[in-house]
Scaffold this motif. Structure first.
Motif, short mmCIF file in Angstrom:
data_model
loop_
_atom_site.label_atom_id
_atom_site.label_comp_id
_atom_site.label_asym_id
_atom_site.label_seq_id
_atom_site.Cartn_x
_atom_site.Cartn_y
_atom_site.Cartn_z
N ALA A 136 6.80 -0.02 5.20
CA ALA A 136 7.45 0.32 4.08
C ALA A 136 8.64 1.14 4.43
N LEU A 137 8.32 2.07 5.25
CA LEU A 137 9.41 3.20 5.62
C LEU A 137 10.51 2.47 6.48
N HIS A 138 10.23 1.39 7.32
CA HIS A 138 11.38 0.77 7.67
C HIS A 138 12.28 0.07 6.75
N PHE A 139 11.42 -0.67 5.83
CA PHE A 139 12.13 -1.26 4.73
C PHE A 139 13.03 -0.40 4.02
N LEU A 140 12.68 0.66 3.67
CA LEU A 140 13.22 1.51 2.79
C LEU A 140 14.34 2.47 3.66
N GLY A 141 14.09 2.67 4.96
CA GLY A 141 15.45 3.01 5.90
C GLY A 141 14.79 4.64 5.84
#
Ligand code: HEM
Ligand code: FES
Length: 781
Positions: free
Chosen positions: A185-190
């Motif tokens: 999720a953090l990667h996807f959200l940046g």
């Protein structure tokens, strides 16, 4: 909290058994639905243990009821839940993130001290603001734009697995299922990846705060965590603003906030920063834990996947259906309305229980059974439905597929350890806190075959492909049913029970390169499936192949059972009409009506007695209800007289040739809607000739998109490419599963499903074959 968790363990009557019927058999005194409604408790007892089972009585007896303990109307049937999701104006999502248990004044003070101002995000925003925002922020979620994340998900999964693969025993939640979805999720959200531990406390606090029942003391602690989470979200936004070129969805959101501040508002950005971490992370973590628990408790399914990983995408879908992580969602009425006959006032709060809808037998054959071969599992409501349907569904699916693929390849000998499961009590999020698994590391296949640690399969982003969903069956018996008609009995290839089915259901045989559908016509409780197959000399070869090649003991693949020709069991009387081989579903319906004790008449039309299948069974079991109309014997069916004899409110079910159905349509034209039900077995050619077809535009109201359907493309293709999961089955206008709702525009109907009256109404169309008339623009729901 262990005290709350302990109370989940008791499963006693009145609302813990398999519904009132079973409760009555078991001698349970409480079978009164009104009493069940009064007793319904969303935080304790059976609902926390198994929400679908706990609401079986409601699905059967009182599908919309008011729960005084919760202050909500509970909705438990599939069709009703979908209808609520579908109408976002009448059933507003504004209460989706409201606290189920109101905050105490002390907790409010605490929240205020942090400047807490959680407001509309996406999931609880009303129209028209919501769709404008969703459209502006949709791009990152389109299937084609998600593909590149597969590599990241796999890398994160492998890092965790490598760390414990030689240990032999772990809690999968601690070891990976909590952190990987969070990191994804953090990667996807940046969002910067540090502070995972902090985020963890925060997101649990957010779930308890929103969907849980904290005690007054807990409310204070939770309010502090929620307040700190709010501050933290604000800080992350500031940090991200300092990186204008950053990648990821929240960076995109921040840029859109600068570009179109009225659509992507400041308040939205801050609220979403907090909500999305839970939306993207808790949902997927819990769904993955549920998936492993379900599959390891259904060992045969696990073993089948280990042997054939192409089953993974559908197995994930079935896990989301059977044991999803979001079991209930909310809506609030904006005007007085009626839902399944129940009057709801304006402002009524609804708890729509997807877990219950997901097991509704009115939509899913043998709905309370876990079956990775179920061919409509993708219809589940775990991701919601309509304009608010989960934007991240394909990320969740991607993660769950990769987890399952890595585990079934690298740890096929994994098993559940002995343990008692605990859950965080709340209305909506469901999954055990821990999941202990064990295996013998000495047996890890990669110790022998190093390459196994690095192999992997690839599944395209999106809904599963129907092609891969089929179970293996064995021909247990082949017989001559009548002239030119072969009777088959099929059993599961491994001798397991096949799913139960309802009258009117069909299966699809996959054999010799052909896929062919046949209605089930045996006794509903028989261990095998009985079919009767007409050898069509002029057909496309499927029936010839089956009739000429199948022998006892042979194995073939089978899809289904599915039912698109359902018997409405509420009518006062029935006329069943079969033309030739159309007798197969009709026999099953007759058996069912006899079991229900309903009045029914069967009319069976055929060319010659010797060509009429299943006559012996009909005469043995239904002789008092049976009229035969045999052309060679000079007896033709007098359809006008048959229709005229239908009592008021009665229903006709017909399976036969097209001209028979057309005649019945004419004869029932002025009868009430729902009098005539039919099923065809032949389709026109649905191949598209781009020289003759025209492209057209479709506006999709529920998803707020406009698509162009090219001349060589079907509407179904275009919708699926845009990430919209339209169920489909036959893809040739026969089965009705790809039906979509038409709001405006003229339709060129090319299916064999809709009646003439339904076409004239212009409210529905089949996306697999029908198009806009003359390239005009159409609008769908
Ligand atoms: C909305 C479930 C994963 C982002 C929703 C809704 C549900 C849901 C039930 C509300 C649907 C409705 O009102 O019709 C799930 C489940 C997941 C999952 C079960 C995992 C298995 C994710 C992920 C993301 C995400 C990974 C993002 C990366 C969203 C967003 C919405 C949403 C942005 C709001 C959509 C709107 O209102 O227009 N999700 N979700 N979800 N979900 Fe998910
Ligand atoms: Fe069967 Fe369209 S998929 S009618």
């Amino acid at each position: 909290d262990s005290a709350q968790q302990a109370s989940i363990g008791s499963q006693t009557c009145p609302f813990g058994g398999a519904g009132a019927e079973k409760a009555a058999q078991d001698g349970c005194p409480v079978t009164d639905p009104a009493a069940m409604a009064r007793a319904f408790d969303a935080f304790e007892g059976p609902y926390q243990l198994d929400p679908a089972e706990a609401l079986r009585w409601s699905r059967d007896q009182l599908p919309v009821f008011y729960s005084p303990k919760l202050g909500y109307w509970v909705v438990s049937r599939y069709d009703d839940i979908k209808a609520v999701f579908r109408d976002g104006i009448l059933f507003s999502p504004r209460n989706v993130l409201e606290k189920v248990t109101p905050a105490t004044p002390e907790a409010m003070e605490v929240l205020k001290s942090y400047g807490y101002a959680m407001n509309r995000t996406m999931v609880n925003e009303d129209e028209p603001a919501h769709m404008e925002r969703r459209r502006a922020l949709m791009d990152h979620f389109i299937p084609a734009n998600l593909e590149h994340h597969q590599e990241m998900v796999r890398r994160l999964t492998r890092e965790k697995m490598d760390a414990f693969i030689d240990q032999g025993r772990v809690d999968l939640v601690e070891a990976m299922l909590y952190e990987v979805p969070l990191n994804v999720a953090l990667h996807f959200l940046g969002v910067p990846e540090d502070e995972i531990a902090v985020l963890r406390t925060f997101s649990v606090a957010h779930s308890v705060n929103t969907w849980g029942k904290p005690t007054d003391d807990q409310q204070i602690a939770v309010a502090h965590d929620v307040g700190r989470f709010w501050e933290y979200a604000g800080k992350i936004i500031e940090k991200m603003k300092a990186e204008p070129e950053g990648t990821g969805w929240m960076h995109e959101t921040i840029r859109k906030n600068a570009e179109m501040p009225d659509v992507v508002t400041d308040s939205y950005v801050h609220s979403m920063m907090m909500a999305i971490i839970v939306a993207a992370h808790e949902t997927t973590s819990l769904a993955s834990v549920n998936m492993f628990k379900t599959l390891l408790s259904n060992r045969e399914a696990w073993d089948d996947i280990c042997a054939d990983p192409s089953l993974i995408p559908n197995a994930v879908e079935e896990c989301l259906r059977y044991a999803g992580s979001i079991v209930a969602w909310r809506r609030q009425t904006t005007a007085p309305t009626t839902l399944n006959g129940v009057d709801l006032p304006e402002g009524a709060k609804l708890l729509i229980v997807q877990a219950s809808g997901n097991q509704d037998e009115r939509h899913f054959e043998d709905g309370d059974k876990f079956d990775i071969y179920r061919d409509n599992a993708v219809d589940h409501l775990t991701f919601g439905y309509g304009s608010h349907q989960c934007m991240g569904k394909n990320i969740g699916r991607m993660e769950m597929r990769i987890f399952l693929e890595e585990f079934t390849r690298r740890l096929p000998h994994l098993r559940l350890a002995e343990q008692a499961f605990t859950y965080l009590p709340n209305t909506s999020f469901r999954g055990p806190d821990h999941l202990w698994v064990e295996w013998d590391p000495a047996l890890n296949p990669e110790r022998e075959h190093l390459q196994l640690a690095h192999d992997n399969l690839y599944f395209p982003v999106g809904a599963p492909s129907r092609r891969d969903i089929a179970r293996k069956v064995r021909v247990a018996d082949v017989r001559q049913e009548a002239d030119g008609i072969v009777g088959l009995t099929l059993e599961d290839a491994k001798g397991r029970p096949l799913p139960r089915w309802s009258a009117g259901a069909h299966v699809e045989l996959v054999a010799g390169g052909y896929d062919r559908k046949y209605s089930l016509c045996g006794q509903a409780d028989a261990p095998g499936y009985d079919l009767a197959i007409l050898r069509e000399d002029e057909g496309r070869g499927g029936s010839r192949y089956i009739c000429d090649h199948l022998r006892e003991g042979m194995e073939l693949r089978l899809r289904g059972p599915s039912n698109l020709f359902r018997l409405d069991e509420e009518a006062p009387a029935y006329v069943l009409i079969a033309g030739g081989i159309g007798v197969t579903p009709i026999l099953a319906m007759a058996d069912r009506l006899k079991a229900l004790g309903k009045p029914y008449a069967i009319h069976y039309c055929g060319r010659a007695r010797a060509t009429m299948a299943l006559l012996g069974r009909l005469q043995a079991d239904h002789s008092d209800h049976l009229s035969l109309h045999i052309k060679d014997e000079g007896a033709r069916a007098d359809l006008p007289a048959i229709v005229a004899a239908l009592p008021e409110g009665g229903q006709i079910y017909c399976c036969g040739p097209e001209r028979m159905i057309t005649a019945l349509e004419d004869l029932t034209a002025d009868r009430p809607e729902g009098t005539l039900h039919f099923e065809h077995f032949s389709a026109h050619d649905t191949g598209l000739d781009p020289d003759k077809e025209q492209a057209f535009d479709v506006e999709l109201k529920d998803s707020g998109l406009t698509l162009t359907v090219a001349a060589d493309q079907t509407l179904l293709d275009a919708m699926q490419a845009a990430g919209i999961d339209v169920a489909s089955d036959c893809c040739e206008g026969l089965c009705g599963s790809c039906e979509v709702d038409v709001l405006s525009g003229e339709i060129d109907h090319r299916d064999m499903v809709l009646t003439r009256a339904e076409r004239a109404e212009n409210r529905r169309m089949m996306a697999c074959c029908s198009r806009a008339k003359n390239g005009g623009r159409i609008k769908l729901a």
